[in-house]
Motif scaffolding. Structure first.
Motif, PDB file in Angstrom:
ATOM      1  N   THR A  54      81.856   7.172  27.165  1.00  0.00           N
ATOM      2  CA  THR A  54      80.903   6.586  26.052  1.00  0.00           C
ATOM      3  C   THR A  54      80.783   7.402  24.826  1.00  0.00           C
ATOM      4  OG1 THR A  54      78.954   7.551  27.059  1.00  0.00           O
ATOM      5  CG2 THR A  54      79.423   5.553  27.961  1.00  0.00           C
ATOM      6  N   MET A  55      81.901   7.997  24.456  1.00  0.00           N
ATOM      7  CA  MET A  55      82.030   8.693  23.215  1.00  0.00           C
ATOM      8  C   MET A  55      83.262   8.401  22.629  1.00  0.00           C
ATOM      9  SD  MET A  55      81.069  12.501  21.659  1.00  0.00           S
ATOM     10  CE  MET A  55      79.615  12.472  22.545  1.00  0.00           C
ATOM     11  N   VAL A  56      83.411   7.830  21.524  1.00  0.00           N
ATOM     12  CA  VAL A  56      84.812   7.370  20.925  1.00  0.00           C
ATOM     13  C   VAL A  56      84.945   8.249  19.744  1.00  0.00           C
ATOM     14  CG1 VAL A  56      86.092   5.412  19.796  1.00  0.00           C
ATOM     15  CG2 VAL A  56      84.600   4.884  21.902  1.00  0.00           C
ATOM     16  N   PHE A  57      86.028   8.648  19.253  1.00  0.00           N
ATOM     17  CA  PHE A  57      86.352   9.436  18.089  1.00  0.00           C
ATOM     18  C   PHE A  57      87.331   8.771  17.466  1.00  0.00           C
ATOM     19  CE2 PHE A  57      85.136  12.725  21.344  1.00  0.00           C
ATOM     20  CZ  PHE A  57      84.446  13.544  20.615  1.00  0.00           C
ATOM     21  N   GLY A  58      86.909   8.220  15.842  1.00  0.00           N
ATOM     22  CA  GLY A  58      87.688   7.274  15.390  1.00  0.00           C
ATOM     23  C   GLY A  58      87.667   7.386  13.727  1.00  0.00           C
ATOM     24  N   ASN A  59      88.584   6.931  13.330  1.00  0.00           N
ATOM     25  CA  ASN A  59      88.468   6.641  11.808  1.00  0.00           C
ATOM     26  C   ASN A  59      89.166   5.096  11.714  1.00  0.00           C
ATOM     27  OD1 ASN A  59      90.510   6.749   9.103  1.00  0.00           O
ATOM     28  ND2 ASN A  59      88.564   8.014   8.894  1.00  0.00           N
ATOM     29  N   PRO A  60      88.192   4.171  11.417  1.00  0.00           N
ATOM     30  CA  PRO A  60      88.532   2.896  11.574  1.00  0.00           C
ATOM     31  C   PRO A  60      89.446   2.364  10.475  1.00  0.00           C
ATOM     32  CG  PRO A  60      86.504   2.944  10.850  1.00  0.00           C
ATOM     33  CD  PRO A  60      86.757   4.491  10.835  1.00  0.00           C
ATOM     34  N   GLY A  61      90.037   1.245  10.711  1.00  0.00           N
ATOM     35  CA  GLY A  61      90.665   0.483   9.735  1.00  0.00           C
ATOM     36  C   GLY A  61      90.381  -1.131  10.026  1.00  0.00           C
ATOM     37  N   SER A  62      90.968  -1.926   9.293  1.00  0.00           N
ATOM     38  CA  SER A  62      90.941  -3.546   9.638  1.00  0.00           C
ATOM     39  C   SER A  62      91.559  -3.880  10.865  1.00  0.00           C
ATOM     40  CB  SER A  62      91.749  -4.243   8.522  1.00  0.00           C
ATOM     41  OG  SER A  62      92.965  -3.868   8.489  1.00  0.00           O
ATOM     42  N   THR A  63      92.496  -3.289  11.286  1.00  0.00           N
ATOM     43  CA  THR A  63      92.959  -3.654  12.988  1.00  0.00           C
ATOM     44  C   THR A  63      92.142  -3.091  13.929  1.00  0.00           C
ATOM     45  OG1 THR A  63      94.621  -1.408  12.588  1.00  0.00           O
ATOM     46  CG2 THR A  63      95.436  -3.767  12.078  1.00  0.00           C
ATOM     47  N   THR A  89      95.497  19.187  26.704  1.00  0.00           N
ATOM     48  CA  THR A  89      94.226  18.407  26.748  1.00  0.00           C
ATOM     49  C   THR A  89      94.561  17.023  26.888  1.00  0.00           C
ATOM     50  OG1 THR A  89      93.799  19.797  24.886  1.00  0.00           O
ATOM     51  CG2 THR A  89      92.281  18.047  25.197  1.00  0.00           C
ATOM     52  N   PRO A  90      93.704  16.405  27.830  1.00  0.00           N
ATOM     53  CA  PRO A  90      93.715  14.898  28.209  1.00  0.00           C
ATOM     54  C   PRO A  90      93.064  14.286  27.268  1.00  0.00           C
ATOM     55  CG  PRO A  90      92.051  16.077  29.511  1.00  0.00           C
ATOM     56  CD  PRO A  90      92.673  17.133  28.751  1.00  0.00           C
ATOM     57  N   LEU A  91      93.839  13.301  26.616  1.00  0.00           N
ATOM     58  CA  LEU A  91      93.345  12.349  25.598  1.00  0.00           C
ATOM     59  C   LEU A  91      93.896  11.074  25.778  1.00  0.00           C
ATOM     60  CD1 LEU A  91      93.867  14.224  22.125  1.00  0.00           C
ATOM     61  CD2 LEU A  91      91.600  14.215  23.662  1.00  0.00           C
ATOM     62  N   VAL A  92      93.056   9.849  25.633  1.00  0.00           N
ATOM     63  CA  VAL A  92      93.552   8.527  25.688  1.00  0.00           C
ATOM     64  C   VAL A  92      93.591   7.992  24.096  1.00  0.00           C
ATOM     65  CG1 VAL A  92      93.110   6.276  26.466  1.00  0.00           C
ATOM     66  CG2 VAL A  92      92.853   8.108  27.940  1.00  0.00           C
ATOM     67  N   ILE A  93      94.492   8.064  23.385  1.00  0.00           N
ATOM     68  CA  ILE A  93      94.641   7.573  22.222  1.00  0.00           C
ATOM     69  C   ILE A  93      95.192   6.261  21.873  1.00  0.00           C
ATOM     70  CG2 ILE A  93      95.816   8.345  19.788  1.00  0.00           C
ATOM     71  CD1 ILE A  93      96.458  11.020  20.821  1.00  0.00           C
ATOM     72  N   THR A  94      94.259   5.280  21.494  1.00  0.00           N
ATOM     73  CA  THR A  94      94.422   4.030  21.118  1.00  0.00           C
ATOM     74  C   THR A  94      94.762   3.758  19.568  1.00  0.00           C
ATOM     75  OG1 THR A  94      92.122   3.342  21.055  1.00  0.00           O
ATOM     76  CG2 THR A  94      93.146   3.189  22.891  1.00  0.00           C
ATOM     77  N   ALA A  95      95.394   3.032  19.170  1.00  0.00           N
ATOM     78  CA  ALA A  95      95.638   2.588  17.917  1.00  0.00           C
ATOM     79  C   ALA A  95      95.702   1.221  17.526  1.00  0.00           C
ATOM     80  CB  ALA A  95      96.899   3.293  17.219  1.00  0.00           C
ATOM     81  N   ALA A 126      87.195  16.984  24.841  1.00  0.00           N
ATOM     82  CA  ALA A 126      87.972  17.010  26.188  1.00  0.00           C
ATOM     83  C   ALA A 126      88.106  18.511  26.642  1.00  0.00           C
ATOM     84  CB  ALA A 126      89.205  16.455  26.128  1.00  0.00           C
ATOM     85  N   GLN A 127      88.261  19.565  26.095  1.00  0.00           N
ATOM     86  CA  GLN A 127      88.326  20.711  26.583  1.00  0.00           C
ATOM     87  C   GLN A 127      86.993  21.174  27.122  1.00  0.00           C
ATOM     88  OE1 GLN A 127      90.701  24.070  24.751  1.00  0.00           O
ATOM     89  NE2 GLN A 127      91.929  22.565  23.597  1.00  0.00           N
ATOM     90  N   ALA A 128      86.084  20.818  26.158  1.00  0.00           N
ATOM     91  CA  ALA A 128      84.732  21.347  26.842  1.00  0.00           C
ATOM     92  C   ALA A 128      83.947  20.527  28.100  1.00  0.00           C
ATOM     93  CB  ALA A 128      83.525  21.034  25.594  1.00  0.00           C
ATOM     94  N   THR A 129      84.449  19.362  28.225  1.00  0.00           N
ATOM     95  CA  THR A 129      83.990  18.417  29.480  1.00  0.00           C
ATOM     96  C   THR A 129      85.121  18.465  30.441  1.00  0.00           C
ATOM     97  OG1 THR A 129      84.916  16.449  28.401  1.00  0.00           O
ATOM     98  CG2 THR A 129      82.904  16.959  27.626  1.00  0.00           C
ATOM     99  N   GLY A 130      86.421  18.643  30.289  1.00  0.00           N
ATOM    100  CA  GLY A 130      87.287  18.689  31.573  1.00  0.00           C
ATOM    101  C   GLY A 130      87.593  17.358  31.570  1.00  0.00           C
ATOM    102  N   ARG A 131      87.377  16.232  30.908  1.00  0.00           N
ATOM    103  CA  ARG A 131      87.650  14.938  31.035  1.00  0.00           C
ATOM    104  C   ARG A 131      88.160  14.693  29.831  1.00  0.00           C
ATOM    105  NH1 ARG A 131      85.026  12.382  35.019  1.00  0.00           N
ATOM    106  NH2 ARG A 131      84.918  10.289  33.991  1.00  0.00           N
ATOM    107  N   ALA A 132      89.223  13.372  29.955  1.00  0.00           N
ATOM    108  CA  ALA A 132      90.079  12.905  28.909  1.00  0.00           C
ATOM    109  C   ALA A 132      89.110  12.228  27.958  1.00  0.00           C
ATOM    110  CB  ALA A 132      90.827  11.661  29.377  1.00  0.00           C
ATOM    111  N   ALA A 133      89.177  12.547  26.609  1.00  0.00           N
ATOM    112  CA  ALA A 133      88.386  11.842  25.503  1.00  0.00           C
ATOM    113  C   ALA A 133      89.338  10.720  24.966  1.00  0.00           C
ATOM    114  CB  ALA A 133      88.217  12.757  24.328  1.00  0.00           C
ATOM    115  N   PHE A 134      88.485   9.814  24.372  1.00  0.00           N
ATOM    116  CA  PHE A 134      88.813   8.263  23.928  1.00  0.00           C
ATOM    117  C   PHE A 134      89.008   8.534  22.366  1.00  0.00           C
ATOM    118  CE2 PHE A 134      88.704   3.836  22.675  1.00  0.00           C
ATOM    119  CZ  PHE A 134      89.706   3.299  24.030  1.00  0.00           C
ATOM    120  N   VAL A 135      90.074   8.085  21.833  1.00  0.00           N
ATOM    121  CA  VAL A 135      90.413   7.974  20.369  1.00  0.00           C
ATOM    122  C   VAL A 135      90.675   6.764  19.988  1.00  0.00           C
ATOM    123  CG1 VAL A 135      92.035   9.430  18.595  1.00  0.00           C
ATOM    124  CG2 VAL A 135      91.198  10.841  20.543  1.00  0.00           C
TER     125      VAL A 135
END
Length: 527
Positions: free
Chosen positions: A19-28, A91-97, A59-68
């Protein structure tokens, strides 16, 4: 309520505990971010590499994949260096664009990403732009599972902007085991070699910290009465540095590395890569090393150690099983290194003295981050690492990780103070991280070890006997002013007393603080 790609994705993330999302948003990305739900926290970074770096630390702190969540092709391009570091960090990450609307893709539109799924390869484990909008939630679920499977790493999903409101069925998650069991005969072979050894050594790599196996490896060290070494360029903690069997940090050059290990007759490498080399000083000397055995969950690490007998397995299963197999061993004649005394105090601050002062003042449960290449030796000597989940560095060699990751680590471990040792050159790759740390009121102390340039380059040029190198000196940056402009309190420390006072001030604050420490431009010894 009608189920859409967006509602199915948010439900999936809730079920995954993301339930934490790391982002830098744009129109898309607007259709995903519209009517942002109150149970999700959006952590804003001012540049995409900062976003991925913060997610890496979290993700390193929690041991779970972070959502980007990144912005289209240009945003992914900005983030590629940080994605490479996350890949090397495992490091486990799920990166969306975001991607331009499907209805426009055939027209080569503005913000359209051609071959979007190919762009971040090969430094993601898996990448996709789903063929149908309704497949997006399932693709994100698959990306999460793949990111979490050893060896962990980032995954990537490209999502056209008009997919989010299309109908889609919710994703049903199924339990999946991620542990790799060791081959019994391979484990027995390692046990027999260690039992017969008179002078064994263990080399721990970053996998020990990633799997949180510090205690179990320490038990094995004591059972074998073996010396234990940290692998070259170590990026995570392992056996505590103040343990009586801790022998030191292996250098990233084959000659000095072989010299460090020549007195042993059997070497066990855990959680590789164990022999991460950086200096091209000839590899023939490694052929003189004693028998090598390796346990790692990364097949690539096994392949990269051609002289080692490798066992591909999770340390969580392999190390306790190995300890049970070892019943007898002759006494060892090896000897760990002598304790190192404190550096001499003086009027001016040296890197060694600065690190020693801060190590003595830091809380017992502090989390340390290191990205100061020219001061790595000083940090290794005077900052005892090895506390559980207490040390993080980048495994890639690419700068920019430390400032951003410190913020992510603080988000993942909110009750622990993070202390980040950052070189002045490194800091300028992700200085925007200070804004995010201040905005989120994160307990981070940023210590900028300022030697007014790329000190590691100075050291390498001397070692390689190369002179007149341009682009090494970096003068005139006021980090105190930069930090304050980004909303982060800051202080300059030029004496031990000023450093002591500034660090105590940072520990008393609830949020971040930057301390600029002028350490001179003396060339460090890297190995």
């Amino acid at each position: 309520m009608r189920s859409t790609v967006r509602t199915a994705t948010l439900a999936l993330l809730r079920e995954l505990g993301v339930t934490m999302v790391f982002g830098n948003p744009g129109s898309t990305e607007l259709a995903f971010l519209a009517d942002w739900p109150s149970d999700f926290r959006y952590v804003l970074g001012l540049q995409e590499s900062v976003v991925v770096g913060m997610a890496d630390g979290y993700a390193q702190a929690t041991g779970r994949a972070a959502f980007v969540n990144l912005h289209s092709a240009a945003g992914v391009g900005h983030a590629l260096g940080a994605i490479f570091t996350a890949y090397k960090n495992q490091t486990p990450l799920v990166i969306t664009a975001g991607q331009q609307a499907r209805s426009l893709l055939a027209l080569q539109p503005f913000l359209g990403a051609e071959h979007a799924a190919e762009f971040p390869k090969p430094h993601v484990k898996w990448a996709i732009e789903p063929a149908r909008a309704e497949d997006v939630p399932l693709a994100i679920a698959q990306a999460w599972q793949i990111a979490m499977q050893a060896p962990c790493g980032p995954t990537f999903v490209s999502i056209p902007s008009d997919d989010w409101d299309k109908p889609a069925e919710p994703v049903v998650l199924r339990p999946k085991s991620r542990l790799l069991a060791p081959d019994p005969e391979g484990l027995a072979q390692i046990a027999r070699a260690l039992e017969a050894s008179r002078r064994p050594a263990i080399v721990f790599g970053p996998g020990v910290g990633r799997e949180n196996m510090q205690d179990e490896v320490t038990v094995l060290v004591e059972q074998l009465d073996a010396d234990v070494w940290a692998a070259p360029m170590i990026s995570r903690d392992g056996v505590a540095q103040d343990h009586p069997r801790f022998a030191g940090f292996l250098p990233a050059a084959s000659g000095p590395l072989a010299k460090s290990l020549e007195r042993y007759d059997c070497i066990l490498m855990l959680g590789g890569p164990a022999f991460l080399l950086h200096v091209p000083d000839g590899l023939a000397v490694l052929a003189q090393l004693p028998p090598l055995f390796q346990i790692t969950d990364d097949p690539r690490s096994a392949v990269a150690s051609p002289r080692a007998t490798s066992l591909i397995a999770s340390l969580r299963l392999a190390v306790p099983a190995l300890a049970r197999l070892i019943t007898h061993r002759p006494a060892t004649a090896s000897k760990a290194r002598d304790p190192i005394s404190a550096p001499p105090a003086g009027i001016s601050l040296t890197p060694e003295l600065a690190v020693h002062i801060l190590a003595g003042l830091a809380p017992q449960d502090a989390v340390f981050v290191e990205e100061a290449p020219s001061h790595k030796t000083a940090i290794q000597r005077f900052l005892p690492i090895g506390k559980e989940q207490g040390f993080h560095a980048m495994a890639s060699g690419g700068l920019g990780f430390g400032l951003a990751a410190a913020a992510g680590l603080a988000l993942g471990r909110p009750r622990r103070r993070v202390v980040a040792f950052i070189g002045d050159g490194s800091a300028m790759y992700s200085i925007q991280s200070l804004w995010s740390a201040a905005r989120e009121k994160l307990p981070v102390t940023y210590v900028i070890l300022n030697n007014r340039g790329y000190g590691a380059m100075r050291a390498f040029s001397r070692m390689m006997q190369i002179s007149d190198i341009p682009g090494i000196d970096v003068e005139g940056i006021d980090f105190v002013a930069l930090a304050r402009a980004l909303g982060c309190p800051a202080a300059l420390a030029e004496t031990a007393e000023e450093l002591d006072r500034a660090f105590r001030q940072s520990l008393a604050s609830e949020g971040p603080m930057l301390i600029e420490v002028n350490v001179g431009s003396e060339i460090a010894a890297l190995f």
